[in-house]
Motif scaffolding. Structure first.
Motif: not given
Length: 320
Positions: A196-212
């Motif tokens: 299944a898809a991992s939470l670790t792989a969802s980091v970029a979806q859950a937080w705007d790291l690019r903007g930060l």
């Protein structure tokens, strides 16, 4: 023209000011004029709270003048901070003396630990997952919950679904008990064998790291250009007043980005994450300016400038 409740110039100049530093201060303020109220919060937390924690309004007006904040803006901002429960004023004759309220002190303490102390990067791979069904919450509750979750490091994976690495910000759920009873809180861990898809792989979806990351790089560019001049000096050394202004602008800008940073463990961040360099720059810059800045504070506050609190010397891993 001065904009109400904001800073539009670096304030009066002194004879011992370094002209190069003066131009940098003016450019820094002009590039992103801070709001007077927010700047007062920075000055109070960084410079006033570690010492007496209380001062006359006229003393605060004098300090803020060095940052280009007009007296009227200071009075308006302090009035609003008192109305919002941050400050408590006590009239003594025609003058007023202010200190933090217990609620304001608690807010400052939470931000204080986050700003000045290194963050524990230990992570055991566990996640905290919170399900907040939107249909069970009012619009006001949803907004308040989202803001509180953002402050405490949660990312939004989907409407009503929040995640954060366990341990980064403690374990408590930042919601009043009536709201908390409508939430479902789970512990989770990625299972690579499940497919299944991992939470670790969802980091970029859950937080705007690019903007930060862009915000951190802008911060590094602005203050990285100045630190060498404070380290080496120019035709003359920056004055104590300029060191106070620089220290305030440094912490103000650092605070604004940091309080939007979820402080994810290094294992979840890109290898070149600029937040790490930003912390190092802030630590090194602060160590250069805090002593002369305190000299300026002592001269401005007189009897209201007392010995710093015991944790002041521990800022950024140790000032000395």
């Amino acid at each position: 023209m001065r904009v109400a409740n904001s800073v539009s110039d670096p304030g009066p100049r002194a004879a011992d000011d370094d002209p190069v530093v003066g131009r940098w201060i003016a450019a820094t303020i002009a590039a992103d004029p801070p709001r007077a109220r927010s700047l007062i919060v920075t000055v109070w937390g960084d410079a006033i709270a570690p010492h007496s924690g209380t001062l006359w309004l006229r003393e605060l007006i004098g300090l803020m003048a060095a940052l280009g904040v007009a007296e009227r803006s200071v009075r308006t901002s302090v009035y609003r901070l008192a109305a919002d429960g941050w400050l408590r004023g006590e009239a003594q004759g025609r003058e007023s003396r202010y200190r933090l309220t217990p609620a304001g002190a608690k807010q400052f303490a939470n931000a204080y630990r986050r700003i000045y102390f290194p963050h524990d990067d230990e992570w055991n791979g566990k996640w905290q997952v919170v399900i907040a069904p939107p249909e069970t919450l009012s619009a006001r509750e949803r907004v308040a919950l989202r803001n509180a979750f953002t402050w405490t490091g949660f990312g939004t994976l989907a409407p009503g679904l929040y995640i954060r690495p366990r341990g980064a910000h403690g374990e408590a759920i930042p919601a009043p008990i009536p709201v908390r009873r409508r939430l479902t809180v789970l512990d989770a861990r990625d299972d690579a064998a499940s497919g299944a898809a991992s939470l670790t792989a969802s980091v970029a979806q859950a937080w705007d790291l690019r903007g930060l990351a862009a915000n951190w790089r802008a911060y590094l560019g602005r203050f990285g250009r100045a630190i060498d001049h404070f380290r080496d000096g120019g035709r003359r050394n920056p004055s104590p007043r300029q060191c106070f202004v620089a220290r305030t602008l440094l912490i103000h800008a650092f605070r604004r980005v940091l309080l939007r940073d979820p402080l994810l463990p290094a294992a979840l961040l890109p290898l070149d994450w600029p937040g790490t360099a930003a912390y190092t720059l802030t630590r090194d810059f602060y160590r250069l300016v805090y002593r002369p800045a305190d000299e300026y504070l002592a001269a401005m506050l007189g009897a209201d400038f007392s010995a710093a609190s015991s944790d002041f010397a521990r800022r950024f891993g140790g000032l000395d």
